[in-house]
Design a protein around this motif. Structure first.
Motif, PDB file in Angstrom:
ATOM      1  N   LYS A  14       0.820  -1.212   0.000  1.00 57.42           N
ATOM      2  CA  LYS A  14       0.000   0.000   0.000  1.00 57.42           C
ATOM      3  C   LYS A  14       0.858   1.268   0.000  1.00 57.42           C
ATOM      4  O   LYS A  14       0.339   2.362   0.171  1.00 57.42           O
ATOM      5  CB  LYS A  14      -0.911   0.014   1.238  1.00 57.42           C
ATOM      6  N   ARG A 166     -11.877   1.363  -2.202  1.00 57.93           N
ATOM      7  CA  ARG A 166     -11.878   0.626  -3.464  1.00 57.93           C
ATOM      8  C   ARG A 166     -13.273   0.491  -4.081  1.00 57.93           C
ATOM      9  O   ARG A 166     -13.446  -0.166  -5.091  1.00 57.93           O
ATOM     10  CB  ARG A 166     -11.288  -0.783  -3.237  1.00 57.93           C
ATOM     11  N   SER A 171     -14.022   5.501  -6.229  1.00 61.78           N
ATOM     12  CA  SER A 171     -13.315   5.582  -7.509  1.00 61.78           C
ATOM     13  C   SER A 171     -13.814   6.746  -8.343  1.00 61.78           C
ATOM     14  O   SER A 171     -13.021   7.452  -8.997  1.00 61.78           O
ATOM     15  CB  SER A 171     -13.479   4.272  -8.287  1.00 61.78           C
ATOM     16  N   ALA A 199      -7.023   4.843 -10.469  1.00 63.79           N
ATOM     17  CA  ALA A 199      -7.334   3.541  -9.886  1.00 63.79           C
ATOM     18  C   ALA A 199      -6.717   3.328  -8.511  1.00 63.79           C
ATOM     19  O   ALA A 199      -7.003   2.340  -7.845  1.00 63.79           O
ATOM     20  CB  ALA A 199      -6.855   2.426 -10.828  1.00 63.79           C
ATOM     21  N   SER A 200      -5.853   4.257  -8.056  1.00 63.04           N
ATOM     22  CA  SER A 200      -5.135   4.056  -6.796  1.00 63.04           C
ATOM     23  C   SER A 200      -5.039   5.350  -6.018  1.00 63.04           C
ATOM     24  O   SER A 200      -4.308   6.271  -6.413  1.00 63.04           O
ATOM     25  CB  SER A 200      -3.724   3.509  -7.068  1.00 63.04           C
ATOM     26  N   ASP A 201      -5.748   5.442  -4.886  1.00 63.10           N
ATOM     27  CA  ASP A 201      -5.633   6.635  -4.056  1.00 63.10           C
ATOM     28  C   ASP A 201      -4.236   6.738  -3.437  1.00 63.10           C
ATOM     29  O   ASP A 201      -3.780   7.828  -3.111  1.00 63.10           O
ATOM     30  CB  ASP A 201      -6.714   6.659  -2.963  1.00 63.10           C
TER      31      ASP A 201
END
Length: 262
Positions: A14, A166, A171, A199-201
């Motif tokens: 992460k 997620r 999103s 797609a990814s915080d």
């Protein structure tokens, strides 16, 4: 100039890193990665000019004497923190209270919340950086500064609530925030990484951390006052922007920029 942003988690999977190259009034995202190890962070630190890390770099000054007193059956430093107000001094640093006053946001507690594990990892990373590149002051006056992406976005006027997670709503919010960032910073070239960021915080926060590192390097962040100076050196200091997002494209020595005679 190259700035590194790190969104640090307890686990590598992460943890994200982003490097932005600043040239001639423009910026390009030249490195973006997820599942980042300590060694990669230390290597990236060594190849960049300023690093912003989204994780506390220290603990409240009152916390260690409290633990030491408990360990040694010394009641005095423990009883000094009796009651909710006393415990707040154990949970929050001067910089946390400062950020709340300036932004209304409440940083997570390094000693009493989910940040404890990442902070332990951050301490190890700081030791590895010190070993390989020299110790870095915790107040951000060196090449490493603590940052807070949510506060940076708020102070830059980009609404950023509810994008962590997620699910579909999260999103969609992240895509909207990314749209707003691109509109506010047309000089920022994401170099084909837009879908990854949407797609990814974690990777998105790493980019905001890298942008904030640029603000730190230009002297465009809120600095500790004399009242906070000593605590900032031991506890750490969260750097948040004091200027506009557009100001990050300034070059040192330009009129109005740090180091300029005007």
């Amino acid at each position: 100039m190259r700035t590194l942003g790190v969104d640090l988690a307890a686990a590598t999977r992460k943890t994200a890193a982003a490097v932005i190259d600043w040239t001639g009034g423009a910026a390009q995202l030249v490195h973006l990665s997820l599942d980042v190890t300590d060694e990669e962070i230390v290597d990236l630190f060594g190849s960049t000019d300023m690093t912003g890390i989204d994780c506390p770099v220290g603990w409240p000054d009152a916390f260690l004497p409290f633990l030491a007193g408990h360990l040694k059956f010394d009641a005095h430093p423990v009883l000094d923190h009796d009651g909710i107000e006393g415990r707040r001094l154990l949970a929050y640093r001067d910089t946390d209270r400062f950020i709340t006053g300036k932004t209304g946001l409440i940083p997570l507690s390094v000693s009493a919340d989910r940040l404890a594990h990442p902070a332990m990892r951050c301490a190890v990373i700081q030791a590895k950086i010190a070993r390989d590149h020299g110790p870095q002051p915790r107040d951000g006056s060196g090449r490493l500064a603590e940052v807070y992406p949510a506060a940076s976005l708020k102070l830059w006027g980009i609404h950023s609530r509810g994008y962590k997670g997620r699910g579909a709503p999260e999103s969609e919010r992240l895509r909207l925030i990314l749209d707003n960032l691109e509109t506010a910073a047309p000089w920022l070239d994401l170099a084909g990484h837009r879908d990854d960021l949407a797609a990814s915080d974690d990777m998105f926060d790493a980019v905001i951390a890298s942008l904030t590192a640029r603000a730190v390097s230009l002297g465009q962040t809120l600095q500790p006052t004399t009242d906070h100076g000593a605590a900032a050196l031991s506890e750490g200091w969260i750097h948040v922007p004091s200027g506009r997002l557009a100001d990050l494209t300034e070059q040192p020595g330009q009129p109005g920029s740090p180091g300029s005679p005007d």
